[in-house]
Every structure is written in structure tokens, then in C-alpha cells.
Enzyme design. Structure first.
Site, PDB file in Angstrom:
ATOM      1  N   HIS A 137       4.624 -40.782   1.255  1.00  0.00           N
ATOM      2  CA  HIS A 137       3.140 -41.152   1.945  1.00  0.00           C
ATOM      3  C   HIS A 137       2.657 -41.832   0.508  1.00  0.00           C
ATOM      4  O   HIS A 137       2.289 -41.400  -0.557  1.00  0.00           O
ATOM      5  CB  HIS A 137       2.924 -40.517   2.758  1.00  0.00           C
ATOM      6  CG  HIS A 137       0.966 -40.226   2.316  1.00  0.00           C
ATOM      7  ND1 HIS A 137      -0.118 -39.307   2.245  1.00  0.00           N
ATOM      8  CD2 HIS A 137       0.740 -41.244   3.237  1.00  0.00           C
ATOM      9  CE1 HIS A 137      -0.912 -39.482   2.017  1.00  0.00           C
ATOM     10  NE2 HIS A 137      -0.416 -40.575   3.332  1.00  0.00           N
ATOM     11  N   GLU A 167       3.555 -38.788  -2.567  1.00  0.00           N
ATOM     12  CA  GLU A 167       3.783 -38.126  -0.932  1.00  0.00           C
ATOM     13  C   GLU A 167       5.557 -37.510  -0.600  1.00  0.00           C
ATOM     14  O   GLU A 167       5.367 -38.620  -0.009  1.00  0.00           O
ATOM     15  CB  GLU A 167       3.027 -37.549  -0.194  1.00  0.00           C
ATOM     16  CG  GLU A 167       1.997 -35.816  -0.541  1.00  0.00           C
ATOM     17  CD  GLU A 167       0.989 -36.238   0.127  1.00  0.00           C
ATOM     18  OE1 GLU A 167       0.680 -34.698   0.084  1.00  0.00           O
ATOM     19  OE2 GLU A 167       0.215 -36.199   0.681  1.00  0.00           O
TER      20      GLU A 167
HETATM   21  N1  CAA Z   1      -4.479 -54.009  -6.567  1.00  0.00           N
HETATM   22  C1  CAA Z   1      -4.590 -53.661  -7.826  1.00  0.00           C
HETATM   23  N2  CAA Z   1      -5.662 -54.107  -8.437  1.00  0.00           N
HETATM   24  C2  CAA Z   1      -6.638 -52.802  -8.184  1.00  0.00           C
HETATM   25  C3  CAA Z   1      -6.255 -52.690  -7.238  1.00  0.00           C
HETATM   26  C4  CAA Z   1      -5.332 -53.189  -6.335  1.00  0.00           C
HETATM   27  N3  CAA Z   1      -6.168 -53.077  -4.647  1.00  0.00           N
HETATM   28  N4  CAA Z   1      -8.006 -52.018  -6.712  1.00  0.00           N
HETATM   29  C5  CAA Z   1      -8.583 -52.466  -8.138  1.00  0.00           C
HETATM   30  N5  CAA Z   1      -6.877 -52.096  -8.798  1.00  0.00           N
HETATM   31  C6  CAA Z   1      -7.059 -51.975 -10.285  1.00  0.00           C
HETATM   32  C7  CAA Z   1      -7.992 -52.999 -10.805  1.00  0.00           C
HETATM   33  O1  CAA Z   1      -7.980 -53.780 -11.829  1.00  0.00           O
HETATM   34  C8  CAA Z   1      -8.802 -51.522 -12.392  1.00  0.00           C
HETATM   35  O2  CAA Z   1      -7.942 -52.273 -13.359  1.00  0.00           O
HETATM   36  P1  CAA Z   1      -7.609 -51.942 -14.731  1.00  0.00           P
HETATM   37  O3  CAA Z   1      -8.374 -50.031 -15.079  1.00  0.00           O
HETATM   38  O4  CAA Z   1      -6.341 -52.118 -15.100  1.00  0.00           O
HETATM   39  O5  CAA Z   1      -8.493 -53.502 -15.033  1.00  0.00           O
HETATM   40  C9  CAA Z   1      -9.013 -50.589 -11.912  1.00  0.00           C
HETATM   41  O6  CAA Z   1      -8.103 -50.271 -10.744  1.00  0.00           O
HETATM   42  C10 CAA Z   1      -9.966 -49.820 -11.473  1.00  0.00           C
HETATM   43  O7  CAA Z   1     -10.809 -50.725 -10.560  1.00  0.00           O
HETATM   44  P2  CAA Z   1     -12.171 -51.334 -10.334  1.00  0.00           P
HETATM   45  O8  CAA Z   1     -12.730 -51.526 -12.377  1.00  0.00           O
HETATM   46  O9  CAA Z   1     -12.281 -52.498  -9.693  1.00  0.00           O
HETATM   47  O10 CAA Z   1     -12.887 -50.305  -9.804  1.00  0.00           O
HETATM   48  P3  CAA Z   1     -13.066 -48.594  -9.719  1.00  0.00           P
HETATM   49  O11 CAA Z   1     -13.440 -48.230 -11.622  1.00  0.00           O
HETATM   50  O12 CAA Z   1     -14.134 -48.062  -9.008  1.00  0.00           O
HETATM   51  O13 CAA Z   1     -11.669 -48.254  -9.221  1.00  0.00           O
HETATM   52  C11 CAA Z   1     -10.681 -47.067  -7.714  1.00  0.00           C
HETATM   53  C12 CAA Z   1     -11.562 -48.784  -7.808  1.00  0.00           C
HETATM   54  C13 CAA Z   1      -9.462 -47.290  -8.600  1.00  0.00           C
HETATM   55  C14 CAA Z   1     -10.386 -47.169  -5.838  1.00  0.00           C
HETATM   56  C15 CAA Z   1     -11.417 -45.433  -7.842  1.00  0.00           C
HETATM   57  O14 CAA Z   1     -12.744 -45.765  -7.704  1.00  0.00           O
HETATM   58  C16 CAA Z   1     -10.781 -44.773  -7.386  1.00  0.00           C
HETATM   59  O15 CAA Z   1      -9.610 -44.183  -7.145  1.00  0.00           O
HETATM   60  N6  CAA Z   1     -11.133 -44.167  -6.204  1.00  0.00           N
HETATM   61  C17 CAA Z   1     -10.867 -43.709  -5.307  1.00  0.00           C
HETATM   62  C18 CAA Z   1      -9.054 -43.757  -4.261  1.00  0.00           C
HETATM   63  C19 CAA Z   1      -8.760 -42.679  -3.841  1.00  0.00           C
HETATM   64  O16 CAA Z   1      -8.977 -41.654  -3.932  1.00  0.00           O
HETATM   65  N7  CAA Z   1      -7.613 -43.212  -3.191  1.00  0.00           N
HETATM   66  C20 CAA Z   1      -7.019 -42.235  -1.839  1.00  0.00           C
HETATM   67  C21 CAA Z   1      -7.312 -42.377  -0.826  1.00  0.00           C
HETATM   68  S1  CAA Z   1      -6.750 -40.810   0.171  1.00  0.00           S
HETATM   69  C22 CAA Z   1      -5.338 -41.896   0.882  1.00  0.00           C
HETATM   70  O17 CAA Z   1      -4.926 -43.223   0.784  1.00  0.00           O
HETATM   71  C23 CAA Z   1      -4.561 -40.978   1.832  1.00  0.00           C
HETATM   72  C24 CAA Z   1      -5.048 -41.099   3.052  1.00  0.00           C
HETATM   73  O18 CAA Z   1      -3.506 -40.734   3.931  1.00  0.00           O
HETATM   74  C25 CAA Z   1      -6.020 -41.503   4.035  1.00  0.00           C
END
Ligand code: CAA
Length: 291
Positions: free
Chosen positions: A140, A152
Site C-alpha cells: 500500500h 504499508e
Molecule cells: N510528484 C513528484 N513530486 C511531487 C509531487 C508529485 N506528484 N507532488 C509534490 N511533489 C514534490 C514537490 O516537487 C516538492 O518537492 P521539494 O520539496 O523537493 O521542493 C514537494 O513535493 C512539496 O510540494 P509543493 O511545494 O508543490 O507543495 P506542498 O509543500 O504543499 O506539498 C504535499 C504537497 C506533499 C502533497 C503536502 O501537501 C502533503 O504532504 N500533503 C498530505 C499528503 C497525505 O497525507 N497523503 C496521504 C494520503 S492518504 C493515502 O494516500 C492512503 C490512502 O489509501 C487513501
């Protein structure tokens, strides 16, 4: 067991992210979907996300070109049969996943490890309907896959130690960290995260706070990178509701009942970012709260 070729079923949000990280780590990736358009969109998304990593100097242009060169796409599920590892990342519906495994099975090598990226369906049950429950595991990934550190690993009741150890090494080779979870509804992350989101929707439903005040509270008051309603839109409200229902049915506890407002948004087709409307409206320049 050595893994060098990886087949991925489903080129959606999770499938393209998984293809991205495996190809970047040197694996040959074969990406499958039922739609050619879906495959083309996935390749375009991978290219855009790799470009972003190049522009932030996380990887070089040469690494990006080599990564793209390691990704092949196919509409034929049976082409994945020769892969060392198959990761199913199709729609989160049990009958769809069962049908994929059934169709794939006659074409698999005896040694192929079969996995599902399911966020909540029982691994033991999915495995029991395949010809290799001992080589079957939950694998996961979190969204966005290229950024999130955690994977996971979920063993079914029959999963053997070699399969588990092989996947532990694979996770390490991706530069990610594995957490082992037992096969119970929601595993670890979604058991905790999705009820938190559901509670945020109840907080909105009962008028305790607005969309903005709820998200701001958790971002500024609990240092979460996204507010819970913003995160719900990001995950997909249909996915959040489906996971709540799995927790509610599987654990038989009323504390997991889905908030009626979450159900209403899903019934309206307001599924979050992917449908351009959820707790925020994404159709304009900046997201606007819908309540
Ligand atoms: N691919 C590659 N890199 C990416 C990306 C992608 N799709 N999206 C973001 N990035 C990178 C950016 O390039 C940036 O890199 P650096 O730090 O090296 O500069 C970094 O991630 C941060 O991105 P941003 O500056 O554009 O934006 P942000 O600081 O707002 O971060 C985020 C975006 C990482 C999505 C952050 O908001 C975050 O961590 N959010 C929570 C995400 C979360 O909780 N996910 C789990 C969901 S639950 C799940 O997935 C399980 C399920 O089964 C439902």
C-alpha cells in the site's frame, strides 16, 4: 528472490505514481490499463512529475530520460505475466480486483509475487481466490507516491516469509520506509487518517466550524501539511466514504459511521479535486470553499 521487472495494473493516480518510483529506481516497468487514453495520460503525468523533480534538482535530465525509457505500456493484461512482481492498483472494488487476478493467473510465472495496492480490502480474502496465497501481499503506497516516504506491507494469513522479505528489500531499494500492518480493516494509516477526516466532516456538518476554519485549525494548530477537508478532496471523497464503510462493516462499531454530509457530497458527484468540486470548488484560479 530478485525482482527486476514490475507489472502495474491500473494507470490512475496511484498506478502512475508507483510506475514513476519503480522506474526511477531502475526497475523495468510494464504499465497496464483498460483505456489507451488512461495510459497516455499516465505517461504525461509521470513526465510532468519527473520534470518537476529535474527543475528542483532532485534528479538529473539523464536520470529522467533513463526513467522514461524503462516504462512500457500495454492494454493486454496477459503481457504482465512474465514480470517478477505484479502490483494491482485498479479501482477499489473487490469484484474488479478478483476479475483481474483471475484473468492474469494463467499467464503468470510460478515465482511471480502478486500484490494489491488496496487501501482497505482484506488481503487474506483477495489472496484466497488466487492460485498463490503464499506469494500474495498487500503493498500500500501513499499519495502522492513520488513524495510520500511510507509503504504499508500487509501479510495475508498464508503469506510466506520469503515473499515478505523480498518486498521489504524492494521498499528499501525505492528509498522508502516500510511499516508492517496486520490484515485488519484500513490497516494502519487509513484506520487512523480516514476517521479523522470523517470527524472533520462531522465538525462541518454540525456547524462547529466552516471549511476554512476547520482546515486552518489543523494546519496551523496541529502542523498538518493539508487541512483534513483539503486532504479529503485530494484523496477523493468517494474513496474516503468507501474506506469508512469498510471500517464500519468490518469492525462493527458505530464510531465508524460515515458522516451523512460526506455521503451527500459523494451522491452529488462532488468527489474532490478529480471532479473539480468537493469541499472546495477547483474550477477557478484558486480553490473556493463550498460551505
Ligand atoms: N510528484 C513528484 N513530486 C511531487 C509531487 C508529485 N506528484 N507532488 C509534490 N511533489 C514534490 C514537490 O516537487 C516538492 O518537492 P521539494 O520539496 O523537493 O521542493 C514537494 O513535493 C512539496 O510540494 P509543493 O511545494 O508543490 O507543495 P506542498 O509543500 O504543499 O506539498 C504535499 C504537497 C506533499 C502533497 C503536502 O501537501 C502533503 O504532504 N500533503 C498530505 C499528503 C497525505 O497525507 N497523503 C496521504 C494520503 S492518504 C493515502 O494516500 C492512503 C490512502 O489509501 C487513501
Amino acid at each position: 528472490m530478485d525482482i527486476s521487472t514490475v507489472g502495474i495494473v491500473g494507470a490512475g493516480q496511484m498506478g502512475n505514481g508507483i510506475a514513476h518510483v519503480f522506474a526511477l529506481s531502475g526497475y523495468q516497468v510494464l504499465l497496464n490499463d483498460i483505456s489507451q487514453d488512461g495510459l497516455e495520460k499516465a505517461v504525461a503525468t509521470i513526465r510532468k512529475n519527473l520534470d518537476r523533480q529535474v527543475s528542483r534538482e532532485k534528479i538529473s535530465q539523464d536520470e529522467m530520460d533513463a526513467t522514461m525509457g524503462r516504462i512500457t505500456t500495454t492494454l493486454a493484461l496477459e503481457d504482465l505475466g512474465q514480470c517478477d512482481l505484479v502490483i494491482e492498483a485498479a479501482t477499489e472494488r473487490e469484484e474488479i480486483k478478483d476479475a483481474i487476478f483471475e484473468k492474469l493467473q494463467p499467464h503468470l510465472k510460478p515465482t511471480t509475487i502478486l500484490t494489491s495496492n488496496t487501501s482497505s480490502i482484506s488481503i487474506t480474502r483477495l489472496a484466497s481466490r488466487t492460485d498463490r496465497p503464499e506469494k500474495f501481499m498487500g503493498f500500500h503506497f501513499m499519495n502522492p507516491v513520488p513524495v510520500m516516504q511510507l509503504v504499508e506491507l500487509i501479510r495475508g494469513i498464508a503469506t510466506d516469509e520469503e515473499t515478505y522479505q523480498t518486498l521489504l528489500k524492494v521498499v528499501e531499494s525505492l528509498g522508502k520506509v516500510a511499516a508492517s500492518a496486520e490484515d485488519f480493516p484500513g490497516f494502519i494509516v487509513n484506520r487512523i487518517l480516514i476517521p479523522m477526516i470523517n470527524e472533520a466532516v462531522y465538525t462541518l456538518y454540525e456547524g462547529v466550524g466552516s471549511v476554512t476554519s476547520i482546515d486552518q485549525s489543523l494546519k496551523l494548530g496541529a502542523n498538518q501539511p493539508m487541512g483534513p477537508l483539503e486532504l479529503a478532496d485530494f484523496i477523493g471523497l468517494d474513496t474516503c466514504l468507501a474506506i469508512m464503510n469498510v471500517l464500519y462493516d468490518g469492525l462493527a462499531d458505530t464510531k465508524y459511521r460515515p458522516c451523512p454530509l460526506l455521503t451527500k457530497y459523494v451522491e452529488a458527484g462532488w468527489l474532490g479535486r478529480k471532479s473539480k468540486r468537493g469541499f472546495y470548488d477547483y474550477r477557478g484560479e484558486t480553490p473556493v470553499p463550498t460551505r
